[in-house]
Design an enzyme around this catalytic site. Structure first.
Site: not given
Length: 256
Positions: A94, A103, A108-109, A112, A235
């Protein structure tokens, strides 16, 4: 008898383990959770279920497989956690100072249901599969999740055909718990809706989850199972090497 290390599927106070794999020399009997698995697991699959070398006549051997996961968002951390079930050396890279710093931290948590995605698309498949997996996953990782459903509203009778089209698309995608509501039925579920609401599509399988806690728990679970998580490691390059890749992060190359 050989007994493997356990696989931990949760973190924190809910850190639980799947019962160990047991191999009984001489008889060839293999059990998981005390159940005989000869009928539905072969030795090749079994080799991926254990996290250390086996010595059973020479049939099962050592694995020197390195998997590098680039990116510590929710997808990368979920991949690292899933890979940590198997006898692999895993390294997640990371570039930021912690996981969930890109992101994933700004979504929006919403979990879906999958009615909006184009039929046959990867998004549709992942929406539906993820919605089905999330209740058990949240329990395993002890992260906040509420399956409170979601509604798409129409504010005019003229919008009803579009709502019905979404309903049909959801059914095509395999979404469970879809229903079309009148305005009155929608307000009965959510009294704060305006009187202008003429109808709604209810997806009871939709929900909300804390993206920060989910991503962190996935990474912690992967680490509990032996994966390495390196932050501040962008990376820099990828180079094909035979059947694998050489990944060059900030601190030196990894062959994966």
């Amino acid at each position: 008898m050989y007994e493997s290390k356990p696989y931990y599927y949760g973190t924190g106070r809910r850190k639980s383990s799947v019962a160990r794999v047991r191999l009984y020399s001489g008889t060839g009997k293999i059990t998981i959770n005390g159940r005989d698995i000869d009928d539905y697991f072969g030795l090749e699959t079994l080799k991926l279920l254990v996290r250390q070398p086996l010595n059973l006549t020479d049939t099962l051997g050592r694995f020197d497989i390195v998997c590098t996961v680039a990116g510590g968002g929710v997808t990368g951390c979920a991949i690292a956690r899933e890979l940590s079930r198997y006898a692999l050396d895993i390294c997640l890279l990371e570039r930021e100072e912690d996981v969930c710093s890109g992101t994933s931290k700004a979504n929006s948590a919403i979990v879906h249901a999958g009615f909006d995605a184009a039929p046959g698309s990867m998004k549709a498949q992942m929406n539906v599969a993820g919605s089905r997996l999330m209740p058990d996953l949240a329990r395993e990782l002890d992260v906040p999740f509420r399956q409170n459903g979601s509604m798409v509203l129409c504010l005019s009778p003229d919008d009803r055909p579009a709502l019905e089209a979404l309903y049909r698309r959801g059914l095509t995608n395999g979404v469970e718990g879809l229903s079309l509501l009148t305005g009155e039925e929608a307000r009965a579920l959510e009294p704060h809706l305006t009187q202008a609401v003429a109808g709604a599509l209810l997806a009871s399988s939709g929900g909300i989850v804390c993206p920060f806690e989910l991503t962190a728990a996935l990474a912690e679970n992967a680490r509990a199972n032996g994966a390495e998580v390196r932050c501040l490691e962008p990376v820099e390059a990828l180079e094909r090497q035979g059947e694998g890749w050489t990944v060059t992060p900030g601190r030196g190359a990894l062959t994966s």
